[in-house]
Design an enzyme around this catalytic site. Structure first.
Site, PDB file in Angstrom:
ATOM      1  N   GLY A 114       0.773  -1.238   0.000  1.00  0.00           N
ATOM      2  CA  GLY A 114       0.000   0.000   0.000  1.00  0.00           C
ATOM      3  C   GLY A 114       0.801   1.282   0.000  1.00  0.00           C
ATOM      4  O   GLY A 114       0.227   2.377   0.045  1.00  0.00           O
ATOM      5  N   GLN A 115       2.131   1.189  -0.080  1.00  0.00           N
ATOM      6  CA  GLN A 115       2.930   2.404  -0.139  1.00  0.00           C
ATOM      7  C   GLN A 115       2.587   3.161  -1.419  1.00  0.00           C
ATOM      8  O   GLN A 115       2.250   2.567  -2.433  1.00  0.00           O
ATOM      9  CB  GLN A 115       4.436   2.086  -0.110  1.00  0.00           C
ATOM     10  CG  GLN A 115       4.891   1.381   1.139  1.00  0.00           C
ATOM     11  CD  GLN A 115       4.869  -0.142   1.003  1.00  0.00           C
ATOM     12  OE1 GLN A 115       4.084  -0.716   0.249  1.00  0.00           O
ATOM     13  NE2 GLN A 115       5.717  -0.809   1.766  1.00  0.00           N
ATOM     14  N   VAL A 116       2.687   4.474  -1.365  1.00  0.00           N
ATOM     15  CA  VAL A 116       2.300   5.314  -2.504  1.00  0.00           C
ATOM     16  C   VAL A 116       2.974   4.845  -3.793  1.00  0.00           C
ATOM     17  O   VAL A 116       2.322   4.718  -4.833  1.00  0.00           O
ATOM     18  CB  VAL A 116       2.632   6.802  -2.228  1.00  0.00           C
ATOM     19  CG1 VAL A 116       2.374   7.654  -3.460  1.00  0.00           C
ATOM     20  CG2 VAL A 116       1.822   7.314  -1.051  1.00  0.00           C
TER      21      VAL A 116
END
Length: 182
Positions: free
Chosen positions: A77-79
């Protein structure tokens, strides 16, 4: 004759396979949720929550029963990793979107990411389960406030359900429940 036996073999031994995306912003508890689901439904010990590390890329989990095979794709879910999410949309049958209900500072980012997901053409009509995770932590935002902030009833015309859980202890999974938003 071969085709008759092949058809019978396929009918008896083939299970429907459904692919489920597990999405959400970084540190929402997606991998912990997947590990808890695997431990509950596969009746074996999964990875302990204190050993879960941030996902870089993809984790895959499989759960089978008599009629179906569920394949879970837990995506980081990291950008910077959210750009790969789209590569999995075309083959997905459903979405589990995980929200960290104990960290209000992440809500705006989580809402923005969710809106992009559900507006994608390949996910039109895909059922959506929104999981308000980390219910075991103090200061958690309640279901009604989260639903209001995310404006969940207005997001889409798809089957949608909201479930408050703690992926850490798994109690809500066993109790069932959840609220239908569609």
């Amino acid at each position: 004759m071969f085709s008759l036996f092949y058809g019978l073999w396929k009918y008896v031994f083939t299970k429907d396979e459904f692919r489920v995306l597990i999405l959400g912003v970084d540190k929402a508890g997606k991998t912990t949720l997947l590990e808890k689901l695997k431990s509950i439904y596969l009746k074996r010990e999964g990875l302990p929550p204190d050993r879960v590390v941030p996902t870089v890329g993809l984790n895959i989990g499989r759960i089978e029963d008599a009629n179906a095979k569920l394949v879970f794709w837990d995506l980081g879910g990291q950008v910077g990793l959210r750009t790969i999410w789209e590569k999995y949309y075309d083959e997905a049958h459903a979405i589990i979107y995980v929200i960290d209900a104990a960290t209000a500072s992440s809500f705006e980012d989580a809402k923005s990411a969710l809106e992009k997901v559900i507006r994608h053409e390949h996910l039109t009509g895909a059922p959506l389960l929104i999981v308000a995770n980390k219910q075991d932590l103090p200061g958690v935002v309640n279901d009604e406030e989260l639903a209001k902030f995310f404006n969940l009833k207005e997001l889409d015309e798809r089957p949608c359900m909201f479930q408050a859980v703690s992926a850490y202890d798994g109690d809500a999974f066993l109790a069932g429940g959840g609220s239908n938003l569609a």
